[in-house]
Design a protein around this motif. Sequence first.
Motif, mmCIF file in Angstrom:
data_model
loop_
_atom_site.group_PDB
_atom_site.id
_atom_site.type_symbol
_atom_site.label_atom_id
_atom_site.label_comp_id
_atom_site.label_asym_id
_atom_site.label_seq_id
_atom_site.Cartn_x
_atom_site.Cartn_y
_atom_site.Cartn_z
ATOM 1 N N ASP A 1 80.972 37.001 20.621
ATOM 2 C CA ASP A 1 81.953 37.820 21.453
ATOM 3 C C ASP A 1 82.869 36.754 21.886
ATOM 4 O O ASP A 1 82.467 36.029 22.745
ATOM 5 C CB ASP A 1 81.029 38.332 22.590
ATOM 6 N N SER B 1 76.538 34.805 20.484
ATOM 7 C CA SER B 1 76.910 36.379 20.592
ATOM 8 C C SER B 1 78.019 36.793 19.716
ATOM 9 O O SER B 1 78.212 37.887 19.308
ATOM 10 C CB SER B 1 77.215 36.617 22.006
ATOM 11 N N SER C 1 81.620 25.963 30.888
ATOM 12 C CA SER C 1 80.340 25.663 31.634
ATOM 13 C C SER C 1 79.744 24.341 31.077
ATOM 14 O O SER C 1 80.103 23.930 29.955
ATOM 15 C CB SER C 1 79.527 26.804 31.106
ATOM 16 N N ALA D 1 84.813 32.766 28.242
ATOM 17 C CA ALA D 1 84.028 32.644 29.864
ATOM 18 C C ALA D 1 83.384 31.378 29.883
ATOM 19 O O ALA D 1 83.001 31.091 31.021
ATOM 20 C CB ALA D 1 83.306 34.023 30.022
ATOM 21 N N ALA D 2 82.565 31.079 28.892
ATOM 22 C CA ALA D 2 81.736 29.941 28.821
ATOM 23 C C ALA D 2 82.365 28.442 28.629
ATOM 24 O O ALA D 2 81.825 27.491 28.713
ATOM 25 C CB ALA D 2 80.559 30.382 27.796
ATOM 26 N N GLU E 1 74.451 29.111 29.076
ATOM 27 C CA GLU E 1 75.671 29.996 28.825
ATOM 28 C C GLU E 1 76.505 29.654 27.674
ATOM 29 O O GLU E 1 77.020 30.500 26.762
ATOM 30 C CB GLU E 1 76.571 29.706 29.981
ATOM 31 N N ALA F 1 85.247 37.018 23.978
ATOM 32 C CA ALA F 1 85.388 37.256 25.751
ATOM 33 C C ALA F 1 84.290 36.121 26.164
ATOM 34 O O ALA F 1 84.415 35.472 27.285
ATOM 35 C CB ALA F 1 85.651 38.521 26.035
ATOM 36 N N LYS F 2 83.001 36.352 25.658
ATOM 37 C CA LYS F 2 81.835 35.781 26.281
ATOM 38 C C LYS F 2 82.173 34.376 26.130
ATOM 39 O O LYS F 2 81.952 33.358 26.801
ATOM 40 C CB LYS F 2 80.499 36.450 25.840
ATOM 41 N N MET F 3 82.613 33.908 24.877
ATOM 42 C CA MET F 3 82.778 32.535 24.526
ATOM 43 C C MET F 3 83.790 31.885 25.516
ATOM 44 O O MET F 3 83.544 30.515 26.056
ATOM 45 C CB MET F 3 83.205 32.345 23.176
ATOM 46 N N ASP G 1 74.427 30.932 24.466
ATOM 47 C CA ASP G 1 74.470 32.479 24.619
ATOM 48 C C ASP G 1 75.601 33.065 24.174
ATOM 49 O O ASP G 1 75.937 34.052 23.199
ATOM 50 C CB ASP G 1 74.213 32.953 25.858
ATOM 51 N N ALA G 2 76.919 32.287 24.308
ATOM 52 C CA ALA G 2 78.153 32.766 24.075
ATOM 53 C C ALA G 2 78.436 32.679 22.612
ATOM 54 O O ALA G 2 78.740 33.460 22.221
ATOM 55 C CB ALA G 2 79.220 32.056 24.945
ATOM 56 N N TRP G 3 78.166 31.288 22.100
ATOM 57 C CA TRP G 3 78.380 31.334 20.599
ATOM 58 C C TRP G 3 77.732 31.997 19.871
ATOM 59 O O TRP G 3 78.143 32.226 18.791
ATOM 60 C CB TRP G 3 78.484 29.651 20.375
#
Length: 175
Positions: free
Chosen positions: A52, A50, A62, A58-59, A43, A54-56, A46-48
């Motif tokens: 994004d 991206s 993790s 959220a991760a 995760e 918000a996605k970062m 995938d986040a860094w």
Amino acid sequence: MIKLLKRLLPSPPAAQPDPPIVPEPEKPTAYTIRLGRTVKTDEAFDAWTSGDLAKMLAALNSKSNKIDRHFLLMSIVDATYKKRSDPEMSRLCRDVAELHLREFPNMVKPLKKEMGGTLPRVTTFQNYATLLTELGETDRAIGVCEQAISYGLQDGTLAGFEGRIERIKKAKASQ
């Protein structure tokens, strides 16, 4: 009369069957190389990658390897630093930068190994030092620069973190 009306009025459309439910395709498994081994991405990766925010965010909690954790934290600092005129982004930048600086000592060895013996440029240090200077926290900003120097990091300028310290001292003297 009814026959005439039926001929003149269009007939109602025939009932259409519901379309079949198609399941979403499964996300293909992605891999990367970490410390010389092929591993599944996680995760944080995938986040860094991206970009994004918000996605970062959220991760952020993790579980990940130290390399992807480093890049996740640095990417969050970079993204929030660019929006630091917003008080919430400034606070978030500061919080994640502090977290990154606390975790960084445990990231140094794996990062050096992953990067062929040399640490990459770590923008968290320069961005955070700039933010602190803008907030009037010049002593803490100097400490961040000194910490970067202790790791042998470069900030991409000719004068390096040493020159940054001198500029911060000048800014402090003019306050």
